[in-house]
Design an enzyme around this catalytic site. Structure first.
Site, mmCIF file in Angstrom:
data_model
loop_
_atom_site.group_PDB
_atom_site.id
_atom_site.type_symbol
_atom_site.label_atom_id
_atom_site.label_comp_id
_atom_site.label_asym_id
_atom_site.label_seq_id
_atom_site.Cartn_x
_atom_site.Cartn_y
_atom_site.Cartn_z
ATOM 1 N N GLY A 289 69.923 9.770 37.560
ATOM 2 C CA GLY A 289 69.643 8.680 38.486
ATOM 3 C C GLY A 289 68.522 9.107 39.410
ATOM 4 N N ARG A 290 68.824 10.130 40.239
ATOM 5 C CA ARG A 290 67.882 10.586 41.247
ATOM 6 C C ARG A 290 66.548 11.042 40.636
ATOM 7 N NH1 ARG A 290 70.033 12.900 46.061
ATOM 8 N NH2 ARG A 290 71.874 13.324 44.808
ATOM 9 N N TYR A 330 74.715 13.315 54.701
ATOM 10 C CA TYR A 330 74.617 14.591 53.970
ATOM 11 C C TYR A 330 73.733 15.601 54.675
ATOM 12 C CZ TYR A 330 75.689 11.343 50.074
ATOM 13 O OH TYR A 330 76.212 10.367 49.267
ATOM 14 N N CYS A 356 73.555 2.539 68.267
ATOM 15 C CA CYS A 356 74.177 3.312 69.337
ATOM 16 C C CYS A 356 75.146 4.351 68.766
ATOM 17 C CB CYS A 356 74.884 2.341 70.270
ATOM 18 S SG CYS A 356 75.595 3.153 71.668
ATOM 19 N N GLU A 357 74.613 5.307 68.037
ATOM 20 C CA GLU A 357 75.411 6.398 67.474
ATOM 21 C C GLU A 357 74.538 7.640 67.457
ATOM 22 O OE1 GLU A 357 78.168 6.405 64.627
ATOM 23 O OE2 GLU A 357 78.369 4.234 64.371
HETATM 24 N N1 LLP Z 1 76.738 10.539 36.006
HETATM 25 C C1 LLP Z 1 77.836 10.515 36.784
HETATM 26 C C2 LLP Z 1 79.161 10.490 36.166
HETATM 27 C C3 LLP Z 1 77.694 10.529 38.188
HETATM 28 O O1 LLP Z 1 78.777 10.515 38.952
HETATM 29 C C4 LLP Z 1 76.399 10.563 38.766
HETATM 30 C C5 LLP Z 1 76.214 10.574 40.221
HETATM 31 C C6 LLP Z 1 75.295 10.558 37.894
HETATM 32 C C7 LLP Z 1 75.502 10.562 36.531
HETATM 33 C C8 LLP Z 1 73.885 10.588 38.403
HETATM 34 O O2 LLP Z 1 73.588 11.727 39.134
HETATM 35 P P1 LLP Z 1 72.063 12.051 39.549
HETATM 36 O O3 LLP Z 1 71.287 12.270 38.289
HETATM 37 O O4 LLP Z 1 71.536 10.897 40.306
HETATM 38 O O5 LLP Z 1 72.167 13.253 40.369
HETATM 39 N N2 LLP Z 1 74.879 9.506 47.133
HETATM 40 C C9 LLP Z 1 74.588 10.886 46.819
HETATM 41 C C10 LLP Z 1 74.596 11.157 45.332
HETATM 42 C C11 LLP Z 1 75.907 10.771 44.640
HETATM 43 C C12 LLP Z 1 75.886 11.020 43.146
HETATM 44 C C13 LLP Z 1 77.101 10.450 42.502
HETATM 45 N N3 LLP Z 1 77.162 10.576 41.080
HETATM 46 C C14 LLP Z 1 73.254 11.259 47.481
HETATM 47 O O6 LLP Z 1 72.672 10.432 48.180
HETATM 48 O O7 LLP Z 1 72.783 12.388 47.346
#
Ligand code: LLP
Length: 432
Positions: A289-290, A330, A356-357
């Site tokens: 994703g990221r 985080y 306001c936090e």
């Molecule tokens: N597959 C599964 C089963 C997952 O739980 C996740 C992310 C991904 C793939 C994708 O991961 P990536 O490639 O994006 O690292 N909100 C947090 C990140 C939470 C990730 C949750 N799971 C942040 O802002 O860093």
């Protein structure tokens, strides 16, 4: 790495100065580079070329329809975690049959929905879930494609809130119990065992944990192939990105050269894992994703006030923690730069929102170019887990989202109006 750069002192996304977007569409606004998303996808695709593979983009990172459409056009599949995400994929023209449905808490309604529509597989995370999927499939006279998420108990060495692959976490089925669970699944009448899955965490910046987890799972995967004829092995997502680019000769470079060798790239990742995966003769799925979206987006914001209290400088902007919660949640670092470069004077400042936090900040005591009311800033690396985690706290409408491709840009989500925020609310008759 990305398509944000300075040209004539103006920060551009591809061929468009961000100040032009701010002037036309206002702030706060998320701006995404179509070309960056595409090139990240393609770089990963090329690095994995030796494998029969599918990139299943993790929809949760950035689920805007224009982003999903971009992925669908590139031939990607999707890692989804809710009925809503499946519906989004379909709305964006993606193929539901290429969706992997993950998550520890799938409801009956979600399972039935996915069975009716047809998906690639459910990534089951517990025995009761397998039983629930089997019962639903029986009711609907369907066969449910499944894989089991294995928790390999490998420390991903990332932030505690985004670690998923150890026994401290709620995710998956413990490595030692997996064979037993597959044997049970094989006896359930309406399940079809199609694969196996793992995901150890997010924002991993070295290849070692991936390598360790894959190595640990290989004998299990071979055994599952022999016993149940599994077709795929999903190795999850988690590839980290660079959040702290260096400013070199006034321009953004995404790492200092001496550090480049140690940074996780599609190549360094692939070099470690492809040789282990290739001999399996399975389809390899990957769920980034990221890596695809993170550095493809920025949040632009206007400076409202500059003030000094006691010993500190504060730059108060029109974006807030509700728009981008990662620093508060985080302690995440997002680089902050001015849209228009003006001189080299830097002052140490907190950049904060109007909420306001005490947690409503984007950075603390960071040396930034001196700015004044009416100037604009960009928070970088805000393409993933940014807009999707926004809320309406303080009755703040969510920012608009814009996608740029070369010299063109379009709104891909309009700015919410205040009235939309309470459109589902009602005052009961007994209160009138
Ligand atoms: N597959 C599964 C089963 C997952 O739980 C996740 C992310 C991904 C793939 C994708 O991961 P990536 O490639 O994006 O690292 N909100 C947090 C990140 C939470 C990730 C949750 N799971 C942040 O802002 O860093």
């Amino acid at each position: 790495m990305h398509d944000f750069h300075y040209k004539n002192g103006e920060l551009h996304c591809e061929g468009v100065p961000l100040s032009k977007i701010a002037a036309k569409h206002g702030t706060p606004a998320y701006v995404y580079s179509h070309t960056t998303i595409r090139s990240h996808f393609q770089k990963l695709d090329q690095a994995l070329a030796a494998l029969d593979h599918t990139i299943c983009y993790a929809v949760k990172a950035n689920s805007n329809l224009a982003v999903l459409r971009t992925i669908a056009k590139l031939g990607g599949g999707f890692d989804v975690v809710s009925k809503g995400e499946i519906e989004r994929v379909v709305a964006a023209g993606g193929d539901h049959n290429r969706c992997l449905f993950a998550g520890v808490g799938k409801t009956e309604r979600e399972i039935e929905f996915a069975l009716h529509l047809g998906i690639h597989a459910f990534n089951a995370e517990s025995e009761p879930e397998l039983e629930r999927i089997n019962a639903a499939a029986k009711r609907l006279k369907k066969t449910a494609p499944i894989s089991v998420r294995v928790n390999p108990n490998v420390d991903a060495k990332t932030h505690a809130k985004i670690t998923t692959g150890t026994y401290e976490n709620k995710f998956g089925i413990a490595f030692e119990q997996v064979k037993k669970v597959y044997a049970k699944a094989a006896k359930m009448s309406h399940l079809q065992i199609k694969g196996v899955q793992m995901h150890i965490g997010s924002q991993l910046t070295t290849a070692e944990p991936f390598e360790g987890a894959v190595k640990k799972l290989i004998p299990l995967v071979k055994d599952l192939k022999k016993r149940y004829g599994i077709k795929f092995f999903s190795i999850g997502g988690g590839l980290g990105i660079v959040y702290e680019p260096a400013l070199e000769s006034g321009n953004l470079t995404w790492w200092k050269k001496k550090e480049a060798a140690s940074i996780l790239t599609p190549q360094s990742y692939a070099e470690r894992i492809v040789p282990m995966l290739e001999p399996l003769g399975l389809e390899i799925l990957i769920e980034p994703g990221r890596f695809i979206a993170g550095n493809a987006g920025v949040l632009i914001t206007r400076v409202e006030y500059v003030k000094r209290t006691g010993k500190k400088n504060f730059t108060i902007v029109d974006a807030a923690m509700n728009d981008l919660i990662r620093p508060a949640f985080y302690d995440a670092h997002h680089d902050i730069v001015a849209l228009t470069k003006k001189g080299d004077t830097r002052i140490n400042t907190d950049v904060v929102g109007p909420i306001c936090e005490a947690g409503d900040y984007f950075c603390k005591d960071r040396p930034l170019q001196k700015v004044k009311e009416g100037d604009y800033l960009a928070l970088l690396s805000a393409g993933a887990y940014s807009f999707v985690m926004a809320s309406n706290y303080n009755s703040r409408p969510k920012p608009t989202e814009i996608m740029v491709k070369e010299k063109q840009f379009s709104i891909v989500r309009g700015r919410e109006s205040a009235a939309e925020l309470w459109s589902q609310e009602k005052v009961p008759s007994w209160l009138k």
